[in-house]
Design a protein around this motif. Structure first.
Motif, mmCIF file in Angstrom:
data_model
loop_
_atom_site.group_PDB
_atom_site.id
_atom_site.type_symbol
_atom_site.label_atom_id
_atom_site.label_comp_id
_atom_site.label_asym_id
_atom_site.label_seq_id
_atom_site.Cartn_x
_atom_site.Cartn_y
_atom_site.Cartn_z
ATOM 1 N N ASP A 3 9.413 -27.580 -11.404
ATOM 2 C CA ASP A 3 9.224 -28.948 -10.914
ATOM 3 C C ASP A 3 9.629 -29.124 -9.452
ATOM 4 O O ASP A 3 9.154 -30.040 -8.773
ATOM 5 N N GLU A 4 10.509 -28.257 -8.962
ATOM 6 C CA GLU A 4 10.944 -28.334 -7.560
ATOM 7 C C GLU A 4 10.085 -27.466 -6.639
ATOM 8 O O GLU A 4 10.332 -27.392 -5.437
ATOM 9 N N GLY A 5 9.113 -26.763 -7.206
ATOM 10 C CA GLY A 5 8.235 -25.928 -6.395
ATOM 11 C C GLY A 5 8.710 -24.500 -6.233
ATOM 12 O O GLY A 5 8.075 -23.715 -5.518
ATOM 13 N N GLN A 6 9.815 -24.111 -6.904
ATOM 14 C CA GLN A 6 10.303 -22.736 -6.799
ATOM 15 C C GLN A 6 9.356 -21.814 -7.568
ATOM 16 O O GLN A 6 8.962 -22.101 -8.701
ATOM 17 N N VAL A 7 8.995 -20.689 -6.944
ATOM 18 C CA VAL A 7 8.106 -19.712 -7.567
ATOM 19 C C VAL A 7 8.892 -18.899 -8.586
ATOM 20 O O VAL A 7 9.865 -18.225 -8.253
ATOM 21 N N LEU A 8 8.450 -18.974 -9.857
ATOM 22 C CA LEU A 8 9.113 -18.260 -10.942
ATOM 23 C C LEU A 8 8.233 -17.169 -11.543
ATOM 24 O O LEU A 8 8.708 -16.379 -12.363
ATOM 25 N N GLY A 9 6.965 -17.139 -11.159
ATOM 26 C CA GLY A 9 6.057 -16.104 -11.644
ATOM 27 C C GLY A 9 4.940 -15.888 -10.648
ATOM 28 O O GLY A 9 4.579 -16.796 -9.894
ATOM 29 N N TYR A 10 4.409 -14.657 -10.642
ATOM 30 C CA TYR A 10 3.367 -14.335 -9.681
ATOM 31 C C TYR A 10 2.508 -13.187 -10.191
ATOM 32 O O TYR A 10 3.017 -12.224 -10.777
ATOM 33 N N ALA A 11 1.209 -13.298 -9.973
ATOM 34 C CA ALA A 11 0.258 -12.219 -10.253
ATOM 35 C C ALA A 11 -0.669 -12.090 -9.054
ATOM 36 O O ALA A 11 -1.242 -13.085 -8.607
ATOM 37 N N ALA A 12 -0.797 -10.878 -8.533
ATOM 38 C CA ALA A 12 -1.661 -10.617 -7.383
ATOM 39 C C ALA A 12 -2.844 -9.762 -7.804
ATOM 40 O O ALA A 12 -2.705 -8.844 -8.625
ATOM 41 N N PHE A 13 -3.991 -10.059 -7.232
ATOM 42 C CA PHE A 13 -5.212 -9.303 -7.480
ATOM 43 C C PHE A 13 -5.808 -8.916 -6.132
ATOM 44 O O PHE A 13 -5.932 -9.761 -5.247
ATOM 45 N N SER A 14 -6.178 -7.656 -5.979
ATOM 46 C CA SER A 14 -6.747 -7.175 -4.720
ATOM 47 C C SER A 14 -7.910 -6.233 -5.011
ATOM 48 O O SER A 14 -8.003 -5.654 -6.094
ATOM 49 N N PRO A 15 -8.812 -6.063 -4.036
ATOM 50 C CA PRO A 15 -10.024 -5.286 -4.283
ATOM 51 C C PRO A 15 -9.767 -3.790 -4.470
ATOM 52 O O PRO A 15 -8.854 -3.226 -3.874
ATOM 53 N N VAL A 16 -10.602 -3.192 -5.309
ATOM 54 C CA VAL A 16 -10.649 -1.742 -5.452
ATOM 55 C C VAL A 16 -12.111 -1.330 -5.317
ATOM 56 O O VAL A 16 -13.012 -2.146 -5.478
ATOM 57 N N THR A 17 -12.320 -0.058 -5.016
ATOM 58 C CA THR A 17 -13.669 0.485 -4.970
ATOM 59 C C THR A 17 -13.796 1.577 -6.028
ATOM 60 O O THR A 17 -12.789 2.129 -6.483
ATOM 61 N N LEU A 18 -15.010 1.869 -6.397
ATOM 62 C CA LEU A 18 -15.298 2.940 -7.350
ATOM 63 C C LEU A 18 -16.169 3.950 -6.632
ATOM 64 O O LEU A 18 -17.270 3.606 -6.174
ATOM 65 N N GLN A 19 -15.643 5.152 -6.478
ATOM 66 C CA GLN A 19 -16.331 6.202 -5.715
ATOM 67 C C GLN A 19 -16.697 5.683 -4.327
ATOM 68 O O GLN A 19 -17.748 6.011 -3.798
ATOM 69 N N GLY A 20 -15.859 4.819 -3.765
ATOM 70 C CA GLY A 20 -16.093 4.278 -2.429
ATOM 71 C C GLY A 20 -17.022 3.078 -2.377
ATOM 72 O O GLY A 20 -17.261 2.533 -1.310
ATOM 73 N N GLU A 21 -17.535 2.636 -3.520
ATOM 74 C CA GLU A 21 -18.462 1.501 -3.550
ATOM 75 C C GLU A 21 -17.762 0.238 -4.049
ATOM 76 O O GLU A 21 -16.991 0.284 -5.004
ATOM 77 N N ASP A 22 -18.066 -0.867 -3.400
ATOM 78 C CA ASP A 22 -17.535 -2.162 -3.816
ATOM 79 C C ASP A 22 -18.432 -2.725 -4.915
ATOM 80 O O ASP A 22 -19.569 -3.106 -4.665
ATOM 81 N N LEU A 23 -17.901 -2.771 -6.139
ATOM 82 C CA LEU A 23 -18.661 -3.296 -7.278
ATOM 83 C C LEU A 23 -18.050 -4.598 -7.798
ATOM 84 O O LEU A 23 -18.262 -4.970 -8.944
ATOM 85 N N ASN A 24 -17.271 -5.261 -6.939
ATOM 86 C CA ASN A 24 -16.619 -6.523 -7.314
ATOM 87 C C ASN A 24 -15.552 -6.323 -8.390
ATOM 88 O O ASN A 24 -15.435 -7.126 -9.309
ATOM 89 N N TRP A 25 -14.801 -5.249 -8.278
ATOM 90 C CA TRP A 25 -13.674 -4.972 -9.153
ATOM 91 C C TRP A 25 -12.389 -5.256 -8.381
ATOM 92 O O TRP A 25 -12.349 -5.144 -7.150
#
Length: 178
Positions: A49-71
């Motif tokens: 309720d005070e805005g303190q961050v108590l949990g976090y999940a990060a997502f970042s791009p990966v490639t497959l065999q060097g190709e961006d397949l939106n993973w």
């Protein structure tokens, strides 16, 4: 508890959470570098309720065999010690998966405890001929399909390759964990 997409003012709280949750500053530095390099696809926070961050999940791009397949990769996932066991990790992961699905991402990979992540629908990546660069990670490397065509894409890549195994490549900031 409010679960939402991170905004700029959350950065300091996310950094503090990661530094107190993990034994080293590696994850905090990773997220900072991903953010600076424009490689943070999605960050999901849980705040009190005070805005303190108590949990976090990060997502970042990966490639497959060097190709961006939106993973993307899920890393890190952190929940403040004071509220562990209240299903917050699950809520963060599902909020992230829902948001990524809305934006037409194909799949999510994670390197983590198979018992924990299988509860969310992640399955062994090796069963889809996927691997990452970290030796000995076969049982911990997992995948969650968001789009029906996700594994059709990997089959197409395997057909074009000399090897049936598809290498999932994380972005450069993850090299710190070699």
């Amino acid at each position: 508890m409010l679960i939402r997409t991170e905004i700029g003012v959350d950065a300091a709280g996310i950094d503090a959470l990661l530094r107190r949750t993990f034994p080293t500053a590696g994850e905090a530095e990773l997220v900072q570098q991903l953010r600076e390099d424009g490689l943070l696809t999605l960050g999901v926070v849980a705040t009190d309720d005070e805005g303190q961050v108590l949990g976090y999940a990060a997502f970042s791009p990966v490639t497959l065999q060097g190709e961006d397949l939106n993973w993307v990769a899920l890393a890190p996932l952190a929940v403040d010690e004071s509220i562990r066991g209240q299903d917050l990790g699950r809520k963060l992961v599902f909020e992230g998966l829902d948001t990524l699905n809305e934006f037409s991402y194909s799949a999510v990979v994670v390197l983590g405890d198979p018992q924990y992540y299988s509860r969310f629908g992640f399955e062994p990546a090796v069963s889809h001929a996927l691997h990452c660069k970290w030796p000995g990670s076969e049982s911990a490397f997992q995948v969650y399909k968001l789009a029906e065509e996700a594994f059709i894409q990997t089959e197409d890549l395997a057909a074009q390759s000399e090897s049936p195994a598809i290498k999932v490549e994380y972005s450069a900031p993850f090299d710190r964990f070699e």
